[in-house]
Design a protein around this motif. Structure first.
Motif, PDB file in Angstrom:
ATOM      1  N   THR A 178      18.711  46.346 -10.095  1.00  0.00           N
ATOM      2  CA  THR A 178      17.377  46.740  -9.201  1.00  0.00           C
ATOM      3  C   THR A 178      17.208  45.588  -8.455  1.00  0.00           C
ATOM      4  OG1 THR A 178      16.017  46.300 -11.223  1.00  0.00           O
ATOM      5  CG2 THR A 178      16.941  48.490 -10.878  1.00  0.00           C
ATOM      6  N   ARG A 179      16.289  46.005  -7.395  1.00  0.00           N
ATOM      7  CA  ARG A 179      16.063  44.690  -6.368  1.00  0.00           C
ATOM      8  C   ARG A 179      15.036  43.816  -6.886  1.00  0.00           C
ATOM      9  NH1 ARG A 179      12.405  45.152  -2.103  1.00  0.00           N
ATOM     10  NH2 ARG A 179      12.219  47.309  -2.401  1.00  0.00           N
ATOM     11  N   LEU A 180      13.695  44.535  -7.647  1.00  0.00           N
ATOM     12  CA  LEU A 180      12.886  43.593  -7.798  1.00  0.00           C
ATOM     13  C   LEU A 180      12.822  43.091  -9.443  1.00  0.00           C
ATOM     14  CD1 LEU A 180       9.895  45.827  -5.895  1.00  0.00           C
ATOM     15  CD2 LEU A 180      10.977  43.432  -5.393  1.00  0.00           C
ATOM     16  N   GLY A 181      13.240  43.958 -10.223  1.00  0.00           N
ATOM     17  CA  GLY A 181      13.288  43.689 -11.504  1.00  0.00           C
ATOM     18  C   GLY A 181      12.153  43.575 -12.573  1.00  0.00           C
ATOM     19  N   LEU A 182      11.151  43.931 -12.028  1.00  0.00           N
ATOM     20  CA  LEU A 182       9.694  43.884 -12.935  1.00  0.00           C
ATOM     21  C   LEU A 182       9.069  45.308 -12.594  1.00  0.00           C
ATOM     22  CD1 LEU A 182       7.741  40.433 -12.817  1.00  0.00           C
ATOM     23  CD2 LEU A 182       9.477  41.256 -14.430  1.00  0.00           C
ATOM     24  N   GLU A 183       8.390  45.870 -13.518  1.00  0.00           N
ATOM     25  CA  GLU A 183       7.950  47.053 -13.215  1.00  0.00           C
ATOM     26  C   GLU A 183       6.568  46.998 -12.514  1.00  0.00           C
ATOM     27  OE1 GLU A 183       7.476  45.194 -16.070  1.00  0.00           O
ATOM     28  OE2 GLU A 183       8.717  46.073 -17.443  1.00  0.00           O
ATOM     29  N   SER A 184       6.308  48.257 -11.761  1.00  0.00           N
ATOM     30  CA  SER A 184       5.420  48.445 -10.781  1.00  0.00           C
ATOM     31  C   SER A 184       3.945  47.753 -11.273  1.00  0.00           C
ATOM     32  CB  SER A 184       5.126  49.833 -10.679  1.00  0.00           C
ATOM     33  OG  SER A 184       4.491  50.314 -11.524  1.00  0.00           O
ATOM     34  N   THR A 185       3.172  47.598 -10.140  1.00  0.00           N
ATOM     35  CA  THR A 185       1.679  46.912 -10.251  1.00  0.00           C
ATOM     36  C   THR A 185       0.954  48.176 -10.592  1.00  0.00           C
ATOM     37  OG1 THR A 185       1.853  45.395  -8.391  1.00  0.00           O
ATOM     38  CG2 THR A 185      -0.260  45.826  -9.154  1.00  0.00           C
ATOM     39  N   VAL A 186       0.196  48.025 -11.624  1.00  0.00           N
ATOM     40  CA  VAL A 186      -0.793  49.392 -11.839  1.00  0.00           C
ATOM     41  C   VAL A 186      -1.957  49.088 -11.548  1.00  0.00           C
ATOM     42  CG1 VAL A 186      -1.420  51.103 -13.560  1.00  0.00           C
ATOM     43  CG2 VAL A 186       0.950  50.196 -13.700  1.00  0.00           C
ATOM     44  N   VAL A 187      -2.765  49.985 -10.705  1.00  0.00           N
ATOM     45  CA  VAL A 187      -4.280  49.593 -10.365  1.00  0.00           C
ATOM     46  C   VAL A 187      -5.039  50.924 -10.575  1.00  0.00           C
ATOM     47  CG1 VAL A 187      -3.441  47.941  -8.469  1.00  0.00           C
ATOM     48  CG2 VAL A 187      -3.973  50.341  -7.903  1.00  0.00           C
TER      49      VAL A 187
END
Ligand code: AMP
Ligand code: MG
Length: 344
Positions: A178-187
Motif C-alpha cells: 500500500t502507498r501510505l501505510g497508515l490508516e486514514s485520518t478520522v475527523v
C-alpha cells in the motif's frame, strides 16, 4: 467455509475479471480483503448483518469498535448519512478520494452493529483504483476495517493479510504494497471546530490550511488526552507486535548504542539513516530514511514490526520523529505500540 481465493491483478491494476469475482463474493455476503491507499481493508456489505458479524469474529474485534464505510461515489452517502453541513461537504470535495474519514450522523438504514451502537458513522472514499472498482461493482457501500487480527499491526501487503486472516476470509485481492501505510485520518466536525479522532496522512496542518478553522484532538502524546472525543478504537492497545517496543522521543544514537552493547541478542532497531550509520553493526536494522521526513516511517513501520516478529526478536528500539505533519500520525501509532517511552 471455502478455501481462501487469492486474486492477483496483473501489475496491480483493476481488471474486470477478478473485480467481478470479488464483487460477487461481497454481494453474496462474503468477506473480501482488498488494498486501499492506506492499508488493506477487510470488506463486507454494510447491509448484511451476517457478514458484519463474521467480520468482527474474524478480526477478534471488540463489538464497540465501529467500522468505517467505504464508498466509491458521493451518491452512496444518502443511504448512510442523515445530514451534513457545507463544511463537511467541502472536506469531502477537497480530500476525497483520499485518506480522510468523516464521522457523521447515521441514517436508520445503518445497522447499530456497524457503529458499535453510536448514532454516527465513519465514511470515506479511498484513493485506490482497485478499492473503487470493487465498491462500484458490488453496488453497495462496503464496511472495511483494517484486515489484521485486532491489536496487531495493520497489513500493508497481501502477505500480512494472509498471515492474520487467511483461514477465515473468502478472498484476498493482492494489490501489492500500500502507498501510505497508515490508516486514514478520522475527523468529526463540531460547530466551528474540527476534532481529529485519529491522526493520519491528511494532517492537522492540511485541515487548518483548507478551512482556516481550529483543529483539535489527535495530538500525539504518550498520555491519552482526557478532554477530547476519541474514536472508540483508539482506547484499545493497537498496532503492537509481539516484541516489546521501546520508543525514543527524538534522536537517540547514544542511548540505542548503549542498549546494543549491553545486550545485542534479540534486539532490532528502527531508526533514521544517520542514526543507523552511527550504531554498532550487530543488530537487525530497519531504516526510516532521511531524518525529518515521515513518509518512509509511515509506509514501512507496520511491515517492519511484523518482520521483527517473524524473526522472533523480543525487543525493538524505535527512534521517534517530531509530531508535526505526518510525524503526528507516526508518533500516535508508535505510542499505541509502545511498551515503554523514553523522553529526551
Ligand atoms: P480501522 O477501520 O481498523 O482502521 O478502525 C477504524 C477507526 O475509526 C477506529 O478507531 C474506530 O473507533 C474509528 N471510528 C469508526 N467509526 C467511528 C464513529 N462513528 N465515531 C468515532 N470513531 C469511529
Ligand atoms: Mg484497525
Amino acid at each position: 467455509m471455502t478455501a481462501l481465493r487469492i486474486l492477483c491483478p496483473r501489475e496491480h491494476t483493476a481488471t474486470d475479471e477478478y473485480i467481478a469475482e470479488a464483487a460477487a463474493i461481497l454481494r453474496n455476503g462474503g468477506l473480501v480483503a482488498f488494498p486501499t491507499e492506506t492499508v488493506y481493508g477487510l470488506g463486507a456489505r454494510f447491509d448484511c448483518p451476517e457478514a458484519v458479524r463474521r467480520l468482527f469474529a474474524a478480526k477478534g474485534r471488540p463489538a464497540d469498535n465501529p467500522l468505517i464505510a467505504h464508498i466509491s461515489h458521493p451518491k452512496q452517502l444518502t443511504e448512510l448519512v442523515a445530514e451534513m453541513t457545507p463544511l463537511e461537504e467541502r472536506l469531502m470535495l477537497t480530500f476525497w478520494p483520499g485518506p480522510l474519514t468523516l464521522v457523521l450522523p447515521k441514517t436508520e438504514a445503518v445497522p447499530a452493529l456497524i457503529t458499535g451502537g453510536l448514532a454516527t458513522i465513519g465514511v470515506r472514499m479511498p484513493a485506490h483504483d482497485i478499492a473503487l472498482a470493487l465498491i462500484t461493482a458490488t453496488g453497495r457501500p462496503i464496511v472495511a476495517p483494517s484486515a489484521n487480527l485486532s491489536g496487531r499491526p495493520s497489513p500493508t501487503t497481501a502477505k500480512h493479510v494472509a498471515q492474520d486472516l487467511g483461514e477465515c476470509i473468502d478472498a484476498l485481492v493482492d494489490g501489492g504494497e500500500t502507498r501510505l501505510g497508515l490508516e486514514s485520518t478520522v475527523v468529526q466536525v463540531r460547530g466551528k471546530v474540527i476534532y481529529i479522532l485519529r491522526p493520519g496522512s491528511i494532517t492537522r496542518e492540511m485541515l487548518v490550511e483548507e478551512t482556516g478553522l481550529a483543529v483539535q484532538g489527535g495530538t500525539a502524546t504518550s498520555e491519552e488526552p482526557q478532554d477530547t472525543p476519541l474514536a472508540p478504537g483508539m482506547k484499545y492497545k493497537h498496532y503492537a507486535p509481539r516484541a516489546a517496543v521501546i520508543v525514543y522521543e527524538g534522536q537517540a544514537v547514544s542511548d540505542i548504542a548503549a542498549e546494543i552493547e549491553g545486550d545485542p541478542k534479540d534486539l532490532a532497531v528502527i531508526a533514521f539513516r544517520d542514526t543507523l550509520a552511527a550504531l554498532p553493526e550487530c543488530v537487525a536494522r530497519f531504516t526510516l530514511g532521511e531524518r525529518g521526513q515521515a513518509d518512509t516511517a509511515a509506509k514501512k513501520l507496520y511491515a517492519y514490526l511484523r518482520e521483527i516478529d517473524d524473526l522472533g526478536l523480543m525487543r525493538v528500539l524505535v527512534e521517534g520523529i517530531a509530531p508535526i505533519g505526518l510525524g503526528e500520525a507516526v508518533m500516535n501509532r508508535l505510542y499505541k505500540a509502545a511498551t515503554q517511552v523514553k523522553g529526551r
